[in-house]
Structures are given as structure tokens and as C-alpha cells.
Design a protein around this motif. Structure first.
Motif, PDB file in Angstrom:
ATOM      1  N   ILE A   1       1.038  -0.808   0.153  1.00 46.40           N
ATOM      2  CA  ILE A   1      -0.136   0.027   0.567  1.00 46.40           C
ATOM      3  C   ILE A   1       0.770   0.403  -0.154  1.00 46.40           C
ATOM      4  O   ILE A   1       0.607   1.781  -0.770  1.00 46.40           O
ATOM      5  N   TYR A   2       1.899   1.210   0.419  1.00 48.03           N
ATOM      6  CA  TYR A   2       3.133   2.548   0.734  1.00 48.03           C
ATOM      7  C   TYR A   2       3.205   2.923  -0.459  1.00 48.03           C
ATOM      8  O   TYR A   2       3.712   3.785  -1.027  1.00 48.03           O
ATOM      9  N   THR A   3       4.265   1.239  -0.812  1.00 47.48           N
ATOM     10  CA  THR A   3       4.473   1.868  -2.507  1.00 47.48           C
ATOM     11  C   THR A   3       3.116   2.158  -3.672  1.00 47.48           C
ATOM     12  O   THR A   3       3.681   2.842  -4.303  1.00 47.48           O
ATOM     13  N   PHE A   4       2.661   1.668  -3.657  1.00 48.03           N
ATOM     14  CA  PHE A   4       1.355   2.035  -4.410  1.00 48.03           C
ATOM     15  C   PHE A   4       1.035   3.527  -4.152  1.00 48.03           C
ATOM     16  O   PHE A   4       0.913   4.440  -5.197  1.00 48.03           O
ATOM     17  N   ILE A   5       1.114   3.413  -2.979  1.00 52.63           N
ATOM     18  CA  ILE A   5       0.653   5.179  -2.392  1.00 52.63           C
ATOM     19  C   ILE A   5       1.623   6.608  -3.500  1.00 52.63           C
ATOM     20  O   ILE A   5       1.799   7.328  -3.442  1.00 52.63           O
ATOM     21  N   LEU A   6       3.118   5.458  -2.945  1.00 52.21           N
ATOM     22  CA  LEU A   6       4.118   6.987  -3.079  1.00 52.21           C
ATOM     23  C   LEU A   6       4.675   6.703  -4.788  1.00 52.21           C
ATOM     24  O   LEU A   6       4.312   8.105  -5.060  1.00 52.21           O
ATOM     25  N   LEU A   7       3.908   5.867  -5.182  1.00 53.03           N
ATOM     26  CA  LEU A   7       3.853   5.770  -7.528  1.00 53.03           C
ATOM     27  C   LEU A   7       3.363   6.519  -7.748  1.00 53.03           C
ATOM     28  O   LEU A   7       3.050   7.605  -8.291  1.00 53.03           O
TER      29      LEU A   7
END
Length: 128
Positions: free
Chosen positions: A6-12
């Protein structure tokens, strides 16, 4: 693991999107510039102390671009159109009759200044 995805998706999403805190036009303008100004000259107490002194009321207009300005002096005078050259200051004498000397009475002595490009307006009321 779920948190990392989720963190990687939001950052992307944040990195790939165009996110601006301010629009580009207003971020380039000075906070002192505008297209529409309303001016009212309140009673200068110096004339109350000595009514024989002459009151001087002035408006100064400047711009970083060539500006077409329309000035409406209440309902007493017809609107005036002036051109303000870029990076120059235009000074305008204002009639003492537009000073608001009576409190709690509606008077039509408001001065409205409109421009087609951003301008800066400075006004003062003084005794020379």
C-alpha cells in the motif's frame, strides 16, 4: 507486507501525478497586485484640527506590464480610462469632495479601480 504494498502504491501515485500547491499564475504574482481595487478616503483628522489647511489625496498606480485602467469616482464623476506604461508610476489627484467626513451616513464616494492586467495601487491622504 500488506503495508509495504500500500505504501509503495501510494508513493507511486504521488510521484507520477502532477500535484501543485498553487497554480502557476498566482504563484508568480505579488501579494500586492490585483485587478480590482475599492478605495475609500476616511476623514483626515488634521483638517478637523485646522480646517484652513488644504487636503491632498492621491492614488498611485503601477504595473510590471502595460495596463488599461478604468477608474470610477463614486457617482459624482464619469469613469476615467488611463493607460499605465510598464514599470512606471501614474499619480492621480483625488478631489477632497470624495473624503468621507460624515460617519454613519451612506455616501456614494467609493473609488473603484479596474485593470486588464495585475496592478499595484497605493493611496494616501495628507496635508502638504
Amino acid at each position: 507486507m500488506k503495508f509495504t504494498i500500500i505504501y509503495t502504491f501510494i508513493l507511486l501515485i504521488l510521484v507520477t501525478s502532477n500535484v501543485w500547491a498553487q497554480d502557476t499564475l498566482s504563484s508568480k504574482l505579488s501579494s500586492y497586485e490585483g485587478l480590482n481595487f475599492l478605495v475609500g478616503f476616511m476623514e483626515n483628522e488634521a483638517t478637523t484640527a485646522d480646517p484652513m489647511k488644504l487636503l491632498e489625496q492621491k492614488i498611485f498606480i503601477t504595473s510590471t506590464k502595460n495596463a488599461n485602467v478604468e477608474i470610477t469616482y463614486g457617482t459624482q464623476y464619469p469613469p476615467t480610462k488611463i493607460q499605465v506604461p510598464a514599470n512606471e508610476v501614474i499619480d492621480i489627484d483625488v478631489s477632497p469632495s470624495l473624503e468621507n467626513t460624515i460617519s454613519e451616513v451612506v455616501r456614494k464616494s467609493l473609488i473603484e479601480i479596474k485593470s486588464d492586467v495585475p496592478i499595484s495601487v497605493y493611496c494616501f491622504s495628507s496635508i502638504p
